[in-house]
Design a protein around this motif. Structure first.
Motif, PDB file in Angstrom:
ATOM      1  N   ARG A 146      -0.123   3.639  10.426  1.00 12.91           N
ATOM      2  CA  ARG A 146       1.104   3.616  11.159  1.00 12.91           C
ATOM      3  C   ARG A 146       2.247   2.755  11.124  1.00 12.91           C
ATOM      4  O   ARG A 146       3.574   2.981  10.945  1.00 12.91           O
ATOM      5  N   GLU A 147       1.786   1.445  10.703  1.00  8.85           N
ATOM      6  CA  GLU A 147       2.750   0.258  10.480  1.00  8.85           C
ATOM      7  C   GLU A 147       3.137   0.279   8.614  1.00  8.85           C
ATOM      8  O   GLU A 147       3.725  -0.818   8.361  1.00  8.85           O
ATOM      9  N   ASP A 148       2.596   1.074   8.027  1.00 12.30           N
ATOM     10  CA  ASP A 148       2.525   1.132   6.408  1.00 12.30           C
ATOM     11  C   ASP A 148       2.269  -0.537   6.078  1.00 12.30           C
ATOM     12  O   ASP A 148       3.164  -1.031   5.368  1.00 12.30           O
ATOM     13  N   ARG A 149       1.112  -0.755   6.166  1.00  6.75           N
ATOM     14  CA  ARG A 149       0.812  -2.249   5.879  1.00  6.75           C
ATOM     15  C   ARG A 149      -0.665  -1.796   5.247  1.00  6.75           C
ATOM     16  O   ARG A 149      -1.353  -0.935   5.460  1.00  6.75           O
ATOM     17  N   PRO A 150      -1.223  -2.847   4.402  1.00 12.49           N
ATOM     18  CA  PRO A 150      -2.534  -2.668   3.919  1.00 12.49           C
ATOM     19  C   PRO A 150      -3.767  -2.541   4.949  1.00 12.49           C
ATOM     20  O   PRO A 150      -3.864  -3.068   6.047  1.00 12.49           O
ATOM     21  N   ILE A 151      -4.704  -1.689   4.346  1.00 14.74           N
ATOM     22  CA  ILE A 151      -5.828  -1.379   5.217  1.00 14.74           C
ATOM     23  C   ILE A 151      -6.908  -2.606   4.615  1.00 14.74           C
ATOM     24  O   ILE A 151      -6.892  -3.008   3.604  1.00 14.74           O
ATOM     25  N   ASP A 152      -7.633  -3.193   5.742  1.00 14.77           N
ATOM     26  CA  ASP A 152      -8.593  -4.277   5.235  1.00 14.77           C
ATOM     27  C   ASP A 152      -9.520  -3.609   4.718  1.00 14.77           C
ATOM     28  O   ASP A 152     -10.332  -4.355   3.877  1.00 14.77           O
ATOM     29  N   PRO A 168     -11.000  -2.036   1.315  1.00 14.87           N
ATOM     30  CA  PRO A 168     -10.613  -2.213  -0.082  1.00 14.87           C
ATOM     31  C   PRO A 168     -10.433  -0.809  -0.492  1.00 14.87           C
ATOM     32  O   PRO A 168      -9.710  -0.302  -1.239  1.00 14.87           O
ATOM     33  N   LYS A 169     -11.508  -0.066  -0.188  1.00 15.54           N
ATOM     34  CA  LYS A 169     -11.699   1.556  -0.763  1.00 15.54           C
ATOM     35  C   LYS A 169     -10.608   2.264  -0.142  1.00 15.54           C
ATOM     36  O   LYS A 169      -9.719   2.791  -0.763  1.00 15.54           O
ATOM     37  N   LEU A 170     -10.375   2.326   1.184  1.00  7.75           N
ATOM     38  CA  LEU A 170      -9.269   2.978   1.856  1.00  7.75           C
ATOM     39  C   LEU A 170      -7.937   2.528   1.416  1.00  7.75           C
ATOM     40  O   LEU A 170      -7.018   3.271   1.370  1.00  7.75           O
ATOM     41  N   GLU A 171      -7.793   1.276   1.106  1.00  3.29           N
ATOM     42  CA  GLU A 171      -6.579   0.664   0.860  1.00  3.29           C
ATOM     43  C   GLU A 171      -6.219   1.417  -0.644  1.00  3.29           C
ATOM     44  O   GLU A 171      -5.160   1.683  -1.006  1.00  3.29           O
ATOM     45  N   PHE A 193      -3.069   4.817  -4.133  1.00  7.15           N
ATOM     46  CA  PHE A 193      -2.987   5.899  -4.979  1.00  7.15           C
ATOM     47  C   PHE A 193      -2.282   6.974  -4.615  1.00  7.15           C
ATOM     48  O   PHE A 193      -1.421   7.583  -5.072  1.00  7.15           O
ATOM     49  N   THR A 194      -2.546   7.377  -2.732  1.00  7.91           N
ATOM     50  CA  THR A 194      -1.655   8.482  -2.680  1.00  7.91           C
ATOM     51  C   THR A 194      -0.276   8.079  -2.513  1.00  7.91           C
ATOM     52  O   THR A 194       0.848   9.034  -2.844  1.00  7.91           O
ATOM     53  N   HIS A 195       0.304   7.074  -2.138  1.00  7.47           N
ATOM     54  CA  HIS A 195       1.574   6.736  -2.250  1.00  7.47           C
ATOM     55  C   HIS A 195       2.267   6.597  -3.516  1.00  7.47           C
ATOM     56  O   HIS A 195       3.488   7.260  -3.608  1.00  7.47           O
ATOM     57  N   LEU A 201     -10.146   4.795  -9.571  1.00  5.90           N
ATOM     58  CA  LEU A 201     -11.564   5.011 -10.030  1.00  5.90           C
ATOM     59  C   LEU A 201     -12.469   3.682  -9.813  1.00  5.90           C
ATOM     60  O   LEU A 201     -13.488   3.931  -9.148  1.00  5.90           O
ATOM     61  N   ASP A 202     -11.909   2.454 -10.036  1.00  9.78           N
ATOM     62  CA  ASP A 202     -12.755   1.266  -9.778  1.00  9.78           C
ATOM     63  C   ASP A 202     -12.946   0.891  -8.365  1.00  9.78           C
ATOM     64  O   ASP A 202     -13.948   0.211  -8.039  1.00  9.78           O
ATOM     65  N   ALA A 203     -12.009   1.677  -7.520  1.00  7.61           N
ATOM     66  CA  ALA A 203     -12.529   1.544  -5.907  1.00  7.61           C
ATOM     67  C   ALA A 203     -13.654   2.477  -5.596  1.00  7.61           C
ATOM     68  O   ALA A 203     -14.102   2.255  -4.519  1.00  7.61           O
TER      69      ALA A 203
END
Length: 186
Positions: A103-109, A111-114, A119-121, A139-141
């Motif tokens: 919601r705040e457009d900040r990194p997710i803690d 790492p895989k979801l981030e 990638f989506t962005h 892919l590395d994630a």
């Protein structure tokens, strides 16, 4: 736009959209305002609901699906979809920290979801012309090449709803009012 051009239809005012209303009721337990607005073009409502069903059949987990949907909706500044997917994400067990970060457009803690968010962005921002390094980071994630295509499915799904909400002025449904979100600078 006014409701004159994009009314909140029901089965009586949009009889051709009856299958979409029935599917929405079955899927969501209600007919969301998004589907009521889309009912002016019943094929759009049916396409949205079909893509929604297909996204649920992908290899992406519910948390990953929520990450996809909120990332696209945030990029498109869609108030309606941000509220909807924040609510449904929390209801399905997506951690508050993940929903709040999106919601705040900040990194997710996580790492895989981030990596999924980034990638989506990049896919949206670069209109699919994502460079090899960005693909490799995905892919590395721990994601796969087929999952790159699943990201495209989510982008298509959300583009249908985000753009509809922008031109139709879809009001947030009462059940999601607690998750209202307003685009920065709006």
């Amino acid at each position: 736009m006014s409701d004159e051009h994009f009314p909140l239809h029901d089965a009586a005012s949009a009889p051709d959209a009856k299958p979409a209303f029935e599917q929405a009721e079955q899927t969501f337990g209600m007919v969301p305002n998004l589907i009521r607005k889309m009912a002016s073009a019943p094929a759009l409502a049916e396409a949205y609901l079909s893509l929604n069903t297909l996204l649920q059949q992908t290899s992406m987990s519910p948390t990953e699906q929520c990450t996809l949907l909120l990332t696209v909706s945030r990029y498109h500044d869609c108030d309606y979809c941000m509220a909807a997917h924040s609510m449904t994400g929390r209801m399905t067990g997506v951690p508050d920290g993940v929903v709040d970060a999106l919601r705040e457009d900040r990194p997710i803690d996580d790492p895989k979801l981030e990596a999924l968010r980034q990638f989506t962005h990049a896919m949206i921002e670069q209109r699919g012309w994502v460079d090899e390094a960005t693909q490799q980071a995905f892919l590395d994630a721990g994601y796969t090449h087929p999952q790159m295509l699943e990201v495209i499915l989510a982008i298509g799904l959300k583009t249908l709803s985000n753009y509809t909400n922008h031109i139709a002025g879809t009001p947030v449904d009462e059940p999601m009012a607690g998750e209202r979100w307003t685009a920065p600078g709006a």
